[in-house]
Design a protein around this motif. Structure first.
Motif, PDB file in Angstrom:
ATOM      1  N   UNK A   5       0.818  -1.212   0.000  1.00 40.14           N
ATOM      2  CA  UNK A   5       0.000   0.000   0.000  1.00 40.14           C
ATOM      3  C   UNK A   5       0.854   1.266   0.000  1.00 40.14           C
ATOM      4  N   UNK A   6       2.128   1.116   0.373  1.00 40.64           N
ATOM      5  CA  UNK A   6       3.016   2.281   0.403  1.00 40.64           C
ATOM      6  C   UNK A   6       3.628   2.571  -0.968  1.00 40.64           C
ATOM      7  N   UNK A   7       3.376   1.704  -1.914  1.00 43.05           N
ATOM      8  CA  UNK A   7       3.929   1.931  -3.258  1.00 43.05           C
ATOM      9  C   UNK A   7       3.297   3.157  -3.915  1.00 43.05           C
ATOM     10  N   UNK A   8       3.963   3.653  -4.912  1.00 49.62           N
ATOM     11  CA  UNK A   8       3.406   4.774  -5.675  1.00 49.62           C
ATOM     12  C   UNK A   8       2.145   4.339  -6.432  1.00 49.62           C
ATOM     13  N   UNK A   9       2.191   3.078  -6.884  1.00 47.45           N
ATOM     14  CA  UNK A   9       1.044   2.548  -7.616  1.00 47.45           C
ATOM     15  C   UNK A   9       0.465   1.366  -6.846  1.00 47.45           C
ATOM     16  N   UNK A  10      -0.180   1.623  -5.735  1.00 42.74           N
ATOM     17  CA  UNK A  10      -0.697   0.502  -4.934  1.00 42.74           C
ATOM     18  C   UNK A  10      -1.669  -0.338  -5.752  1.00 42.74           C
ATOM     19  N   UNK A  11      -1.702  -1.647  -5.490  1.00 48.92           N
ATOM     20  CA  UNK A  11      -2.604  -2.531  -6.224  1.00 48.92           C
ATOM     21  C   UNK A  11      -4.059  -2.244  -5.850  1.00 48.92           C
ATOM     22  N   UNK A  12      -4.973  -2.584  -6.752  1.00 48.75           N
ATOM     23  CA  UNK A  12      -6.398  -2.472  -6.421  1.00 48.75           C
ATOM     24  C   UNK A  12      -6.930  -3.782  -5.884  1.00 48.75           C
ATOM     25  N   UNK A  13      -6.104  -4.827  -5.999  1.00 48.07           N
ATOM     26  CA  UNK A  13      -6.513  -6.139  -5.505  1.00 48.07           C
ATOM     27  C   UNK A  13      -5.272  -6.918  -5.120  1.00 48.07           C
ATOM     28  N   UNK A  14      -5.453  -7.844  -4.169  1.00 47.37           N
ATOM     29  CA  UNK A  14      -4.317  -8.669  -3.779  1.00 47.37           C
ATOM     30  C   UNK A  14      -4.760 -10.116  -3.612  1.00 47.37           C
ATOM     31  N   UNK A  15      -4.002 -11.013  -4.228  1.00 52.30           N
ATOM     32  CA  UNK A  15      -4.231 -12.441  -4.067  1.00 52.30           C
ATOM     33  C   UNK A  15      -3.259 -12.937  -2.998  1.00 52.30           C
ATOM     34  N   UNK A  16      -3.800 -13.292  -1.855  1.00 54.36           N
ATOM     35  CA  UNK A  16      -2.965 -13.661  -0.716  1.00 54.36           C
ATOM     36  C   UNK A  16      -2.840 -15.179  -0.640  1.00 54.36           C
ATOM     37  N   UNK A  17      -1.627 -15.676  -0.597  1.00 58.32           N
ATOM     38  CA  UNK A  17      -1.382 -17.111  -0.654  1.00 58.32           C
ATOM     39  C   UNK A  17      -1.605 -17.857   0.642  1.00 58.32           C
ATOM     40  N   UNK A  18      -2.659 -17.493   1.381  1.00 63.10           N
ATOM     41  CA  UNK A  18      -2.973 -18.176   2.632  1.00 63.10           C
ATOM     42  C   UNK A  18      -3.978 -17.352   3.432  1.00 63.10           C
ATOM     43  N   UNK A  19      -4.983 -18.030   3.978  1.00 63.89           N
ATOM     44  CA  UNK A  19      -6.063 -17.301   4.653  1.00 63.89           C
ATOM     45  C   UNK A  19      -5.599 -16.557   5.910  1.00 63.89           C
ATOM     46  N   UNK A  20      -4.610 -17.131   6.606  1.00 64.05           N
ATOM     47  CA  UNK A  20      -4.182 -16.452   7.826  1.00 64.05           C
ATOM     48  C   UNK A  20      -3.474 -15.149   7.490  1.00 64.05           C
ATOM     49  N   UNK A  21      -2.665 -15.154   6.460  1.00 61.81           N
ATOM     50  CA  UNK A  21      -2.045 -13.906   6.028  1.00 61.81           C
ATOM     51  C   UNK A  21      -3.112 -12.923   5.564  1.00 61.81           C
ATOM     52  N   UNK A  22      -4.157 -13.447   4.923  1.00 65.20           N
ATOM     53  CA  UNK A  22      -5.234 -12.570   4.429  1.00 65.20           C
ATOM     54  C   UNK A  22      -5.939 -11.877   5.596  1.00 65.20           C
ATOM     55  N   UNK A  23      -6.052 -12.572   6.714  1.00 66.32           N
ATOM     56  CA  UNK A  23      -6.648 -11.955   7.901  1.00 66.32           C
ATOM     57  C   UNK A  23      -5.805 -10.755   8.331  1.00 66.32           C
ATOM     58  N   UNK A  24      -4.503 -10.914   8.276  1.00 62.99           N
ATOM     59  CA  UNK A  24      -3.612  -9.801   8.590  1.00 62.99           C
ATOM     60  C   UNK A  24      -3.799  -8.647   7.620  1.00 62.99           C
ATOM     61  N   UNK A  25      -3.992  -8.991   6.355  1.00 65.13           N
ATOM     62  CA  UNK A  25      -4.218  -7.970   5.339  1.00 65.13           C
ATOM     63  C   UNK A  25      -5.483  -7.169   5.654  1.00 65.13           C
ATOM     64  N   UNK A  26      -6.553  -7.885   6.004  1.00 58.16           N
ATOM     65  CA  UNK A  26      -7.811  -7.201   6.322  1.00 58.16           C
ATOM     66  C   UNK A  26      -7.628  -6.255   7.504  1.00 58.16           C
ATOM     67  N   UNK A  27      -6.926  -6.723   8.519  1.00 58.39           N
ATOM     68  CA  UNK A  27      -6.730  -5.913   9.720  1.00 58.39           C
ATOM     69  C   UNK A  27      -5.915  -4.655   9.406  1.00 58.39           C
ATOM     70  N   UNK A  28      -4.854  -4.827   8.639  1.00 57.19           N
ATOM     71  CA  UNK A  28      -3.995  -3.689   8.339  1.00 57.19           C
ATOM     72  C   UNK A  28      -4.709  -2.686   7.437  1.00 57.19           C
ATOM     73  N   UNK A  29      -5.459  -3.195   6.484  1.00 59.80           N
ATOM     74  CA  UNK A  29      -6.223  -2.304   5.604  1.00 59.80           C
ATOM     75  C   UNK A  29      -7.171  -1.460   6.450  1.00 59.80           C
ATOM     76  N   UNK A  30      -7.858  -2.111   7.365  1.00 53.06           N
ATOM     77  CA  UNK A  30      -8.812  -1.428   8.219  1.00 53.06           C
ATOM     78  C   UNK A  30      -8.117  -0.317   9.003  1.00 53.06           C
ATOM     79  N   UNK A  31      -6.981  -0.653   9.604  1.00 46.45           N
ATOM     80  CA  UNK A  31      -6.334   0.339  10.465  1.00 46.45           C
ATOM     81  C   UNK A  31      -5.723   1.477   9.652  1.00 46.45           C
TER      82      UNK A  31
END
Lengths: 381, 381
Positions: A249-275
């Motif tokens: 998300x800190x990139x100049x061109x942040x992605x509009x979508x992310x394919x996360x290679x594992x549900x537990x990591x995806x949970x972290x993604x959701x939490x960080x996006x929220x915060x």
DNA sequence: CTGAAAGCGCTTACAG
DNA sequence: CTGAAAGCGCTTACAG
């Protein structure tokens, strides 16, 4: 009742049944044990023997049977225990429960027992496990998730489930892996259909079969679709999902979508996006992989590619029992299916609010249909 | 090497070892099997025998050993499978993985194997399970979560884990239950400390030990604290958590906090509160019970009373092995500890933001300290 | 300190 | 169609 009925162990023995029925031990064995030469026995004798067995509440002794037959009708199931740290007291991979259910389904149908061997680290380092394998206590081994090193040296049929790709197919062992490549492709197609072109990937550990297949699918899809591949790496757990999405998300061109290679990591993604105030799915579509139970407890509910571990493990167990019962059978390499579980983290339902709560797609055709139907409903509504 | 080394099964037998070492089978048995009369053996003989065994890669045959000793060093572990519906392919209770880890810890330390018996419905209805119990295949049974009916009739030591209270202590069986009553009291004290006086309870199924204990604790606490008890019932899963909190929030005097008798129901509560615009913890404090892994994936992260199933199961397995090894040992009734895991759904950290991410309290004293320290830090900060 | 022998409770060629 | 006997590979009193 014969005086010897209650032998030392307090239980009736085959001799007791034979005496009560007025036949020989051999005959009892043929009838009760469904053993060699049991085809032609007079119905009267069969009747008498079963009646005697019933009266004495006879149960054949497992050890004696195993010793006589050189078979135990038991398999060893090797599964990894938890990882280090505060997870050490739990299975690291929640799919193991699902695998055990599938194994139980297959083995209980065919009359086999399961010895559970939980291992931390290399199963070969545990002398107790090696003893079980070499003592004749089991007829075969189901090898789940562990690297395949040396398994083919074992004097027993072995079938591996989701084993590391590198070693698969080396020896005379069967392999059933979940089909993560096409499954992941389905996930990426889903994102493409929803209009995404800047899609990043968060990869799991490189020594894991599922993780490497998922990444390979991502690379292939990018090449085919003309997407620029952007990959961050994690260890499969929440924390690295948090840091990886942070970098993306800190990139100049942040992605509009992310394919996360594992549900537990995806949970972290959701939490960080929220915060960070990044709204999912509106600002960022998130799609996971695994199909853990808890995807439905996440906010928003996590869309994911589910690996059908129940089926994979059940099929693997059946293959193993086939190998045990027919030593000439060929060990095979098979794949278990995957399915895309469409929930709320990719915005599919935002676009098509009329769509049912939870839907799955098992292949490109079903995904096609899903999007077509949803579009039609959208136009009508 | 002696010509008979490779007997029919391809593996060395005790006879082979005896011949190679130039001693009798009896001697080999005493040394390798650590059997009767093994105390006084000349060091030289011991040496020779181990050397021969090593050379032949000798592994004692499990079935023969079991037949001779009338012991298998194996226990059966009976666990429930999934419930009906779309959960049928998974363990209904995610704590089972934790229990299996605890059992593995105890059994692998003491050299026992585990036969896993997954059951849907009454374990007694499965003839294959009964056969395992009666065939001498196992030395004892660890009975997890299932009602205790008839277990005491089995001709084997039995220890139950989290069995239904009604039947506990009837026969000669050991019982280890998690201590849900004091644990739940801790949860309620936590809410009281945070200033709540209108606290409702969502109860789990009445035929479940944990659920009934939690409800009993709630009733007792209400009586002691002078709270008006308000109870809604659920089945332990998300949906009934949703409907139960719906009924509670529709009251004229909705509660300011709810003690939910199960983490999965609590997840439903969080979801329903969110969709109604009720903020957790600001408008409603939510505290769960179980200590499932996924509490940290919920939004907000769910504060809960965790049952220490790892410890409970480990202790139960040890008790069972004690009973097996010393038939005169008394089966006992024990409790495993619980602990309050303080996360974000009760507002503790809102009041005391300086407090560490995750904290636990195992008893009233620790809870006391927790609140005192937090208050002090608050004043200083 | 060590060995010969019986026993654990089944299965299975081999005869009949 | 059925039985007597050997065998599966250990353990353990009993002698010495």
């Amino acid at each position: 009742m014969p005086e010897s009925e209650a032998s030392r162990s307090g239980r009736a023995t085959m001799d007791d049944v034979a005496k009560l029925a007025g036949v020989s031990k051999s005959t009892v064995s043929r009838i009760i044990g469904r053993n060699v030469g049991a085809i032609q026995i007079s119905p009267r004798t069969v009747e008498k023997v079963w009646e005697a067995a019933r009266q004495l509440d006879y149960q054949p002794n497992a050890a004696a049977r195993a010793l006589g037959r050189q078979r135990t009708d038991t398999i060893a199931v090797v599964v990894p225990s938890g990882s280090p740290g505060h997870h050490e007291r739990r299975f690291s991979n929640l799919k193991i429960s699902e695998a055990l259910s599938g194994i139980d389904r297959a083995t209980s149908t065919r009359g086999y027992n399961v010895i559970l061997q939980i291992t931390a680290g290399d199963p070969f380092d545990d002398p107790r496990h090696r003893q079980v394998w070499a003592s004749g206590a089991v007829d075969g081994i189901l090898w789940c998730w562990e690297p395949l090193r040396d398994v083919e040296q074992l004097p027993l049929p072995v079938v591996a489930v989701n084993a590391v790709a590198a070693s698969a197919g080396r020896g005379e062992i069967g392999v059933v892996n979940t089909d993560d490549h096409p499954g992941s492709t389905l996930a990426l197609q889903h994102l493409a259909r929803l209009g995404h072109t800047r899609v990043a990937h968060i990869a799991g550990p490189a020594d894991n079969w599922n993780a490497t297949e998922r990444r390979r699918a991502y690379d292939d899809f990018c090449a085919a679709a003309g997407w620029e591949p952007v990959v961050e790496s994690g260890d499969g757990f929440e924390d690295t999902g948090i840091s990886a999405i942070g970098r993306l998300l800190s990139r100049d061109d942040p992605p509009t979508a992310v394919f996360v290679g594992g549900d537990r990591m995806a949970i972290g993604v959701l939490a960080e996006a929220r915060s960070r105030g990044v709204r999912v799915p509106d600002d960022l579509a998130v799609i996971g992989a695994d199909g853990m139970d808890f995807i439905r407890f996440a906010t928003p509910r996590l869309t994911t590619v589910a690996m059908m571990m129940y089926e994979a493990a059940r099929d693997a167990a059946n293959m193993l029992m086939d190998l045990i019962e027919d030593r000439t059978a060929e060990p095979q390499q098979r794949f278990a299916s995957t399915q895309l579980i469409v929930l709320d983290s990719c915005g599919f339902r935002r676009t098509y609010p009329e769509h049912p709560e939870e839907t799955v797609a098992r292949n490109p055709e079903e995904l096609d249909l899903l999007h077509k139907r949803a579009a039609e409903a959208h136009e009508r509504g």
